[in-house]
Structures are given as structure tokens and as C-alpha cells.
Design an enzyme around this catalytic site. Structure first.
Site, PDB file in Angstrom:
ATOM      1  N   GLY A 262       0.440  -1.870  -0.382  1.00 19.81           N
ATOM      2  CA  GLY A 262       0.178   0.294   0.230  1.00 19.81           C
ATOM      3  C   GLY A 262       0.703   0.860   0.138  1.00 19.81           C
TER       4      GLY A 262
ATOM      5  N   GLU B  17       4.077   4.575   5.413  1.00 21.69           N
ATOM      6  CA  GLU B  17       2.560   3.503   6.162  1.00 21.69           C
ATOM      7  C   GLU B  17       1.704   4.602   4.876  1.00 21.69           C
ATOM      8  OE1 GLU B  17       1.393   0.663   6.104  1.00 21.69           O
ATOM      9  OE2 GLU B  17       1.516   0.015   8.261  1.00 21.69           O
ATOM     10  N   ASP B  18       0.753   3.300   3.950  1.00 24.58           N
ATOM     11  CA  ASP B  18      -0.082   4.305   3.753  1.00 24.58           C
ATOM     12  C   ASP B  18      -1.628   4.946   4.758  1.00 24.58           C
ATOM     13  OD1 ASP B  18      -0.914   1.889   4.448  1.00 24.58           O
ATOM     14  OD2 ASP B  18      -1.800   1.451   2.018  1.00 24.58           O
TER      15      ASP B  18
ATOM     16  N   ASP C  55      -5.028   2.376  11.463  1.00 29.87           N
ATOM     17  CA  ASP C  55      -5.982   2.098  11.788  1.00 29.87           C
ATOM     18  C   ASP C  55      -6.151   1.093  13.355  1.00 29.87           C
ATOM     19  OD1 ASP C  55      -5.756  -0.777  10.585  1.00 29.87           O
ATOM     20  OD2 ASP C  55      -7.418  -0.415   9.467  1.00 29.87           O
TER      21      ASP C  55
ATOM     22  N   LYS D  24      -6.763   6.198  10.929  1.00 26.21           N
ATOM     23  CA  LYS D  24      -7.875   6.562  11.365  1.00 26.21           C
ATOM     24  C   LYS D  24      -7.875   5.885  13.206  1.00 26.21           C
ATOM     25  CE  LYS D  24     -10.449   3.871   7.220  1.00 26.21           C
ATOM     26  NZ  LYS D  24     -10.878   2.568   7.477  1.00 26.21           N
TER      27      LYS D  24
ATOM     28  N   VAL E 244     -11.476   2.652   2.291  1.00 20.22           N
ATOM     29  CA  VAL E 244     -10.650   3.263   1.783  1.00 20.22           C
ATOM     30  C   VAL E 244      -9.892   2.753   0.316  1.00 20.22           C
ATOM     31  CG1 VAL E 244     -10.798   4.885   2.669  1.00 20.22           C
ATOM     32  CG2 VAL E 244      -9.400   4.342   2.862  1.00 20.22           C
TER      33      VAL E 244
ATOM     34  N   ARG F  46      -5.743  -0.408  -6.923  1.00 21.50           N
ATOM     35  CA  ARG F  46      -4.743   0.479  -5.470  1.00 21.50           C
ATOM     36  C   ARG F  46      -4.520   1.817  -6.969  1.00 21.50           C
ATOM     37  NH1 ARG F  46      -2.229  -1.949  -2.055  1.00 21.50           N
ATOM     38  NH2 ARG F  46      -2.566  -4.505  -1.637  1.00 21.50           N
TER      39      ARG F  46
END
Length: 185
Positions: A49, A104-105, A108, A136, A158, A170
Site C-alpha cells: 500500500g 505507511e499508507d 487504523d 483512522k 477506503v 490501488r
């Protein structure tokens, strides 16, 4: 699979221009933070990601840096973290006495990053900082706080700009909210 993205995306949460502006801003802050650091910084992209974010971020960094990747997963093809973290692909670089910047993408639950930071500390990293495009915080299960954050987002599923659902979407140039019926099939 040929998909009309309008059929699977309920709304664009963050457009391409906003992403690029934010990345430039984050890079400026990272450059200032490391400007007096005599040692290279190891950028560790978390596959898959983070690739787009890492690539664009690295273009704006004015610090000496090296790049490496890890594939660390707690999701598989699910929409929920299993909490069981495993290293799928490890670093090729020894992090002992290095400044590590984890890229990081999205953060959460925090389970993956908590595991990763602990692993890199055990390996003797000089410092460990975290930059994430998306955060998040309301989903956090582990106490993981990024040092630099692009956008705090609501608890919606998302995709785009590197983020996927079952390895799809992606390649979208924006962050979009995936329609619930797509992942609840």
C-alpha cells in the site's frame, strides 16, 4: 477485470491534488527534522500500500536516504485486521544504529505498526519515526502515534493511491470510499 470505478466508489474522499500538496508539506517537515542528522535515513516502505506514497514522498526529500521494503500483514484479503501479524518479506538492510522512517499508507488498528516498531527496536535501530498518509485514530487498538500524518479520516473503507481491497483499486490517483456492497458480497 474491467471495472468502471464509478460503480464501486461511493465518493472521492481526498482528491489527487490534495494528496500531492500534503505530501510536499510532509516532506518539508521531514527535511527540517533530519536536516542536521549526519547519518542516512532508511525509508522503510510497508508493502504494498505505501508504494505510491513512498515514491512521491521520496521525490521531495532533500536528506540522504536509502530505501527498503517490508511486507507485514495482519489483513490478508479481509477488511478487518486479524491481529496476528506476520512478516511476509523482510528488510534487506540491517537497521542496527540506523535512523528508520517507516512509511505507511494507513494506520487504523495499529497492530501491524506496533509489531513492526518493536521488531525494529529489537534489531537495534538508532531511531524509529512513522509517517502515514492516512490515519483512522478511532480504530486504534494499539498505542501507535505517527510522527507525521497526511490526513485523519473517518472510519470508512477506503481504496486508491496504493490502498486496495483484495488487491484491486490501488491504481486510483485519489482516495475513494469503497461502496459497502463491494466488500460485503
Amino acid at each position: 477485470m474491467n471495472t468502471n470505478f464509478n460503480d464501486v466508489i461511493s465518493k472521492v474522499l481526498i482528491d489527487e491534488d490534495s494528496i500531492q500538496k500534503k505530501i510536499k508539506q510532509i516532506a518539508t517537515n521531514i527535511n527540517q527534522f533530519y536536516e542536521d542528522e549526519p547519518q542516512d535515513v532508511l525509508l522503510v516502505g510497508i508493502l504494498r500500500g505505501s508504494i505510491m506514497f513512498m515514491s512521491d514522498l521520496a521525490k521531495y526529500l532533500k536528506i540522504d536516504c536509502k530505501l527498503d521494503f517490508m511486507d507485514v500483514s495482519s489483513y490478508g484479503d479481509s477488511t478487518e485486521s486479524s491481529g496476528n501479524v506476520k512478516i511476509v518479506k523482510d528488510l534487506d538492510t540491517d537497521v542496527k544504529d540506523l535512523n528508520v522512517l517507516i512509511i505507511e499508507d494507513i494506520i487504523d488498528s495499529g497492530n501491524t505498526l506496533y509489531f513492526l516498531v518493536d521488531t525494529l527496536k529489537q534489531r537495534g535501530a538508532k531511531s524509529i519515526k512513522i509517517v502515514t498518509l492516512l490515519d483512522k485514530p478511532e480504530r486504534r487498538e494499539k498505542d501507535v502515534q505517527p510522527d507525521w500524518t497526511g490526513f485523519k479520516i473517518p472510519d470508512e473503507f477506503v481504496v486508491g493511491y496504493g490502498l486496495d481491497y483484495a488487491q484491486h483499486y490501488r491504481n486510483l490517483p485519489y482516495i475513494g470510499v469503497l461502496k459497502r456492497e463491494v466488500y460485503e458480497k
